[in-house]
Design an enzyme around this catalytic site. Structure first.
Site, short mmCIF file in Angstrom:
data_model
loop_
_atom_site.label_atom_id
_atom_site.label_comp_id
_atom_site.label_asym_id
_atom_site.label_seq_id
_atom_site.Cartn_x
_atom_site.Cartn_y
_atom_site.Cartn_z
N ARG A 1 -3.77 -13.13 -9.91
CA ARG A 1 -2.81 -13.42 -8.83
C ARG A 1 -3.56 -13.95 -7.61
O ARG A 1 -4.63 -13.44 -7.24
CB ARG A 1 -2.03 -12.16 -8.48
N ASP B 1 11.17 10.33 8.35
CA ASP B 1 11.09 9.31 7.29
C ASP B 1 12.48 8.69 7.16
O ASP B 1 13.48 9.40 7.26
CB ASP B 1 10.67 9.99 5.97
N GLY C 1 -4.98 -14.68 -4.13
CA GLY C 1 -5.26 -13.83 -2.96
C GLY C 1 -5.71 -12.42 -3.31
O GLY C 1 -5.96 -11.61 -2.43
N TYR D 1 0.25 -7.77 5.79
CA TYR D 1 0.06 -6.31 5.78
C TYR D 1 -1.30 -5.95 6.38
O TYR D 1 -1.41 -5.07 7.23
CB TYR D 1 0.17 -5.82 4.34
N ALA E 1 4.09 6.47 7.89
CA ALA E 1 5.25 5.63 7.58
C ALA E 1 4.84 4.16 7.64
O ALA E 1 4.22 3.72 8.60
CB ALA E 1 6.37 5.89 8.58
N1 LIG Z 1 -1.31 4.37 -1.51
C1 LIG Z 1 -2.45 3.80 -1.17
O1 LIG Z 1 -3.29 3.50 -2.02
C2 LIG Z 1 -2.78 3.53 0.28
C3 LIG Z 1 -4.03 2.99 0.60
C4 LIG Z 1 -4.34 2.74 1.92
C5 LIG Z 1 -3.43 3.05 2.93
N2 LIG Z 1 -2.21 3.56 2.59
C6 LIG Z 1 -1.28 3.88 3.68
O2 LIG Z 1 -0.87 5.23 3.54
C7 LIG Z 1 0.45 5.38 4.01
C8 LIG Z 1 1.32 6.07 2.97
O3 LIG Z 1 1.37 5.26 1.80
P1 LIG Z 1 2.03 5.76 0.44
O4 LIG Z 1 1.24 5.18 -0.66
O5 LIG Z 1 2.25 7.23 0.48
O6 LIG Z 1 3.42 4.96 0.49
P2 LIG Z 1 4.94 5.43 0.39
O7 LIG Z 1 5.79 4.20 0.36
O8 LIG Z 1 5.12 6.43 -0.70
O9 LIG Z 1 5.13 6.17 1.79
C9 LIG Z 1 5.57 5.52 2.96
C10 LIG Z 1 6.71 6.34 3.53
O10 LIG Z 1 7.12 5.73 4.77
C11 LIG Z 1 8.53 5.72 4.80
N3 LIG Z 1 8.94 4.62 5.69
C12 LIG Z 1 8.82 3.29 5.47
N4 LIG Z 1 9.31 2.60 6.52
C13 LIG Z 1 9.72 3.52 7.43
C14 LIG Z 1 10.32 3.43 8.71
N5 LIG Z 1 10.57 2.25 9.29
N6 LIG Z 1 10.61 4.58 9.37
C15 LIG Z 1 10.38 5.77 8.80
N7 LIG Z 1 9.82 5.93 7.58
C16 LIG Z 1 9.49 4.81 6.91
C17 LIG Z 1 8.97 5.53 3.37
O11 LIG Z 1 10.31 5.95 3.11
C18 LIG Z 1 7.95 6.39 2.63
O12 LIG Z 1 8.39 7.72 2.49
C19 LIG Z 1 0.94 3.98 4.40
O13 LIG Z 1 0.74 3.84 5.79
C20 LIG Z 1 0.01 3.07 3.64
O14 LIG Z 1 -0.14 1.82 4.27
C21 LIG Z 1 -1.87 3.82 1.30
#
Ligand SMILES: NC(=O)c1ccc[n+]([C@@H]2O[C@H](COP(=O)([O-])OP(=O)(O)OC[C@H]3O[C@@H](n4cnc5c(N)ncnc54)[C@H](O)[C@@H]3O)[C@@H](O)[C@H]2O)c1
Length: 315
Positions: free
Chosen positions: A275, A34, A277, A151, A83
């Site tokens: 908002r 991370d 979109g 996204y 990530a």
């Molecule tokens: N939270 C939701 O409702 C939801 C819904 C659908 C999909 N997702 C997907 O689940 C995953 C986790 O989401 P989350 O809600 O835990 O978000 P989050 O932001 O808490 O977790 C993402 C993590 O990725 C790390 N990160 C970002 N860019 C990086 C990089 N270039 N290299 C290494 N690490 C990197 C961040 O530091 C963070 O710890 C994501 O892929 C997100 O798209 C989340």
């Protein structure tokens, strides 16, 4: 398959860190990669404290070529790829950065998996961002993808790369198209985490803003249930995109009322213009998850909110 070592990208984030705790509890060794851009080491404090020999953290960007060497050295059985740049609105402001992390970063992960002979990649896809606004609700995985943000496009394109790497190089995959996940460790400073934003404002006695008329619906999934789907997907659901949600639509107003009741918040919400979109209705059909993963959510919204609010009070 006997899985003894898993690499979690994004493991210092909200869902990733909850997944790390569960993997360690299942007896699996875990390496986290991370870059801490939104995640934090405090999310991993119990993993670090309790599992010094079975857990390691590496501050590394998934876009960095060093990831390939790292995966080659660790040789995990499975990579859980979470990530990501997760903010839909930021992806419109800076689509280049979104594509860099979410698309090129995912290609880096797949290249690392191919070169190191990793058996499977489990990918955190997004149900809400894939299907757009015209889909029938609850939406099945067969619905045509119609992303309405950079996204959504990045996330949808990765699915094609996953399929290609399976066909060309035998890297197995399962993509979990998650609904709106909520629970402990979700960042209230993010743009899109409505439950932690409402909770944080209500606990401070601040005004709560609702965009639109509050009748828009979402499918809210508790994080432990989402994590359970990742655990099942280590062995099952190969070659599939699988919705992970509740199939239930909850309006933002219903959410507000339930949270206000649990927190004891008595103010009325403020309504702001909807908002642009923003999709009006969203819920995921989860029959495929039942059939192929033997998974279904077990946490009611009321209980999930209660655990989340308790965590917010303590933190
Ligand atoms: N939270 C939701 O409702 C939801 C819904 C659908 C999909 N997702 C997907 O689940 C995953 C986790 O989401 P989350 O809600 O835990 O978000 P989050 O932001 O808490 O977790 C993402 C993590 O990725 C790390 N990160 C970002 N860019 C990086 C990089 N270039 N290299 C290494 N690490 C990197 C961040 O530091 C963070 O710890 C994501 O892929 C997100 O798209 C989340």
């Amino acid at each position: 398959m006997g899985i003894s070592r898993v690499l979690v990208t994004g493991g210092a984030g909200f869902i990733g860190s909850n997944l790390v705790d569960r993997l360690l509890a299942e007896g699996v060794d875990v390496d986290v990669v991370d870059n801490l851009v939104t995640g934090s080491l405090s999310n991993l404090s119990s993993a670090r404290a309790q599992n010094t020999a079975r857990f390691s953290f590496h501050k590394l960007d998934v876009c960095d070529v060093a990831l390939e060497e790292f995966v080659g050295k660790k040789r995990p059985d499975v990579i859980m790829h979470l990530a990501a740049q997760i903010d839909v609105r930021s992806s419109k402001v800076d689509p280049y950065y979104d594509a860099k992390v979410n698309l090129l970063g995912s290609i880096r992960v797949l290249e690392a998996a191919r070169k190191a002979g990793v058996t499977k990649v489990v990918y955190a896809a997004s149900g809400g961002a894939l299907y757009g606004d015209l889909a029938e609700v609850p939406t099945t995985e067969d619905c045509e993808f119609a992303p309405i943000s950079p996204y959504g496009i990045s996330k949808a394109t990765v699915l094609q790369y996953l399929k290609l790497y399976r066909d060309l190089y035998d890297v197995e995959y399962t993509a979990l198209a998650m609904a709106n996940v909520y629970g402990p460790r979700q960042d209230p400073n993010g743009e899109s985490a409505v439950i932690s934003i409402f909770g944080s404002a209500m606990m401070k006695g601040d005004d709560v803003q609702i965009y639109g008329d509050g009748k828009q619906t979402r499918d809210f999934l508790y994080v432990d249930d989402a994590v359970d789907a990742f655990i099942k997907a280590m062995d099952l659901g190969g070659g599939l995109t699988i919705n992970v949600g509740t199939s239930q639509e909850t309006t933002v107003m219903e959410l507000f009322d339930e949270m206000a009741m649990q927190i004891g918040y008595t103010k009325k919400p403020h309504f702001a213009p909807a908002r642009a979109g923003e999709i009006l209705r969203s819920a995921l059909d989860i029959r495929r998850a039942r059939d192929h993963l033997g998974w279904e959510p077990w946490t009611s919204l009321r209980n999930g909110l209660s655990s989340t609010i308790e965590w917010m009070r303590d933190s």
